[in-house]
Design an enzyme around this catalytic site. Structure first.
Site, PDB file in Angstrom:
ATOM      1  N   TRP A 250       0.798  -1.220   0.000  1.00  0.00           N
ATOM      2  CA  TRP A 250       0.000   0.000   0.000  1.00  0.00           C
ATOM      3  C   TRP A 250       0.836   1.277   0.000  1.00  0.00           C
ATOM      4  CZ3 TRP A 250       1.919   2.471   4.106  1.00  0.00           C
ATOM      5  CH2 TRP A 250       2.457   1.693   5.131  1.00  0.00           C
TER       6      TRP A 250
ATOM      7  N   SER B 155      -5.103  -4.704   0.872  1.00  0.00           N
ATOM      8  CA  SER B 155      -6.547  -4.597   1.082  1.00  0.00           C
ATOM      9  C   SER B 155      -7.001  -3.203   1.490  1.00  0.00           C
ATOM     10  CB  SER B 155      -6.995  -5.611   2.140  1.00  0.00           C
ATOM     11  OG  SER B 155      -6.324  -5.374   3.365  1.00  0.00           O
TER      12      SER B 155
ATOM     13  N   GLY C 232       6.920  -6.553  -0.244  1.00  0.00           N
ATOM     14  CA  GLY C 232       6.242  -6.594   1.048  1.00  0.00           C
ATOM     15  C   GLY C 232       7.146  -7.103   2.152  1.00  0.00           C
TER      16      GLY C 232
ATOM     17  N   GLU D 233      10.938  -8.244  -3.353  1.00  0.00           N
ATOM     18  CA  GLU D 233      11.537  -7.051  -2.742  1.00  0.00           C
ATOM     19  C   GLU D 233      10.917  -6.933  -1.361  1.00  0.00           C
ATOM     20  OE1 GLU D 233      11.786  -3.906  -1.019  1.00  0.00           O
ATOM     21  OE2 GLU D 233      10.653  -2.891  -2.605  1.00  0.00           O
ATOM     22  N   LEU D 234      11.743  -7.131  -0.326  1.00  0.00           N
ATOM     23  CA  LEU D 234      11.209  -7.396   1.009  1.00  0.00           C
ATOM     24  C   LEU D 234      11.579  -6.355   2.056  1.00  0.00           C
ATOM     25  CD1 LEU D 234      11.880 -11.235   1.073  1.00  0.00           C
ATOM     26  CD2 LEU D 234       9.846 -10.007   0.279  1.00  0.00           C
TER      27      LEU D 234
ATOM     28  N   CYS E  20      10.465   1.264   1.875  1.00  0.00           N
ATOM     29  CA  CYS E  20      11.515   0.254   2.049  1.00  0.00           C
ATOM     30  C   CYS E  20      12.894   0.864   1.854  1.00  0.00           C
ATOM     31  CB  CYS E  20      11.294  -0.893   1.074  1.00  0.00           C
ATOM     32  SG  CYS E  20      11.095  -0.374  -0.642  1.00  0.00           S
TER      33      CYS E  20
END
Length: 453
Positions: free
Chosen positions: A129, A156, A205, A227-228, A261
């Site tokens: 998001w 969501s 995420g 991609e974390l 991030c």
């Protein structure tokens, strides 16, 4: 799914979730669309991407306000995000043909050998998001240009953004099924990945979400790009321009409400300039305008969700209990909405949450180090490896230090950013694979060897 305005707590709109039957129909449409889409000339696909860029520009205020209402970033930053999405469409509209041109190889006399780049099929994107348009277009522009079709499972809390993005491609003239948004809960993601009609998956995420997607995809021998997140160091050496570093650093930490991030999170400062940097840094942070994200003057809006702010504050509180010092901020703001102030922590103990975990909000930790070697050690003292920033007046020194930092990208005298022209991605717990540039467009293709005798 309910879209909630984080600046007021008011419900914006309720959306019906897609059922398993809806998903099945969407996968059928994707499969049918792929047969036609892959057969189109790449020039046709480039032209449709260019048209998507124009749709974004023509409607940028509407899209920006949707972003701001659903996740809370200042509307000026939402406008910039939409413009960046248009630029990535422009980039692949201009360069996809060159990126995907076949590569010749040495071969015996009388034969030709080349590598062709062919699309795989439907690619599922599980997107967050925090940059609800950019994260999607960063995936969609190259993969659609390559001839794949896209399925989006968005976060969501941004369903309006998910449907708006689907409309962008529809208005641009893309055939039905080339790009679809699935309004589904997370517990249906594994089933979609496992479906034979889906050929690959990408996720931006959290670590647990990435591991789950990778495990399911691995079970079915499907490629993934992950991609974390990150805990990016911002290294200020003794010969840095302190004022510029402090000004840029304050922005690098608090852009997007600190929910990024690649935000600078750990400020690693040489002892010779530590006091001057800290004073300038705190002054810059205290000057940031926190408020209504629809106000053009606002620089820091609310956090995206209440639970995320609670988690962030728990990280701060536990770190303070462990010995960290709050220099500014450190408590949720007593006002309507989900607001957390830009915060600075010093004297941060090793292993406390602010030191060892990713803080996904406007919380900066500042460390004092004795020399360049200690700065590099501290920069690398993390499980993450997405980006880093190094500040020095000596460009050669900056390049040398950049080479010693374990990260997917290092910027010298600049904040970390993603750009369509260069690869983006991380190492270690920040994931694997690359997005953007030529590398990104070839992540989800079949590199087919063609030998003609």
């Amino acid at each position: 799914m309910e879209a909630i305005d984080p600046s007021t707590g008011a419900r914006i709109e309720t959306y019906e979730e897609h059922t398993e039957s809806d998903v099945t129909e969407a996968l059928d449409r994707a499969t049918e669309a792929f047969d036609d889409w892959r057969a189109r000339s790449i020039r046709d696909r480039e032209q449709l991407l260019a048209a998507a860029g124009e749709v974004l520009r023509e409607n940028k205020r509407e899209y920006a306000e949707t972003i701001t209402r659903e996740m809370g970033k200042p509307v000026t930053q939402s406008l910039s995000e939409v413009e960046k999405c248009a630029r990535v469409c422009d980039h692949y509209a201009e360069h996809a043909s060159a990126y995907l041109d076949s590569d010749p190889h040495p071969s015996p006399p009388g034969s030709t050998v080349r590598t062709e780049y062919e699309p795989l099929g439907a690619v599922l994107a599980v997107m967050p998001w925090n940059f609800p348009f950019w994260q999607v277009f960063r995936f969609a522009a190259p993969y659609l240009a390559a001839g794949n079709v896209g399925l989006l499972k968005h976060a969501s809390n941004v369903p309006g953004c998910a449907l708006a993005i689907e409309d962008v491609f529809r208005e641009a003239g893309c055939p039905e099924g080339v790009f679809q948004s699935l309004l589904i809960p997370s517990d249906l993601v594994d089933d979609v990945i496992a479906d034979d009609r889906v050929r690959a998956a990408t996720l931006t995420g959290s670590g647990p979400a990435g591991r789950s997607v990778a495990a399911t995809a691995g079970d079915h021998l499907k490629k993934t790009v992950l991609e974390l997140g990150g805990s990016d160091p911002f290294v200020v050496l003794d010969d840095a321009d302190v004022e510029t570093a402090a000004e840029t650093g304050a922005w690098a930490r608090n852009l997007n409400g600190g929910q990024s991030c690649i935000a600078a999170k750990r400020f690693v400062v040489h002892t010779d300039v530590y006091d001057d940097f800290l004073d300038a840094f705190v002054d810059e942070i205290d000057s940031l305008a926190v408020g209504d994200p629809m106000d053009e003057e606002t620089e820091v809006g609310p956090q995206a969700r209440e639970d995320l702010m609670v988690e962030l504050h728990e990280q701060v509180a536990e770190s303070v209990d462990a010995g960290a010092t709050i220099v500014t901020g450190g408590e949720p703001l007593d006002r309507e909405g989900i607001f957390y102030p830009p915060t600075v922590l010093t004297d941060v103990p090793e292993g406390c949450p602010a030191d060892s975990e990713e803080t996904f909000g406007p919380v900066a930790t500042v460390y004092e180090v004795a020399d360049e070697d200690e700065a590099v050690d501290k920069a690398n003292d993390t499980n993450f490896g997405l980006g880093a920033s190094v500040w020095t007046e000596d460009r050669d020194r900056g390049e040398r230090v950049a080479g010693r930092i374990d990260a997917g990208c290092v910027y010298v005298n600049q904040l970390v950013k993603s750009d369509p022209r260069v690869p983006f991605g991380g190492v270690k717990d920040s994931g694997y694979g690359r997005e953007l540039s030529e590398v990104g467009i070839t992540e989800f293709v079949n590199r087919k060897t063609v030998w003609v005798e």
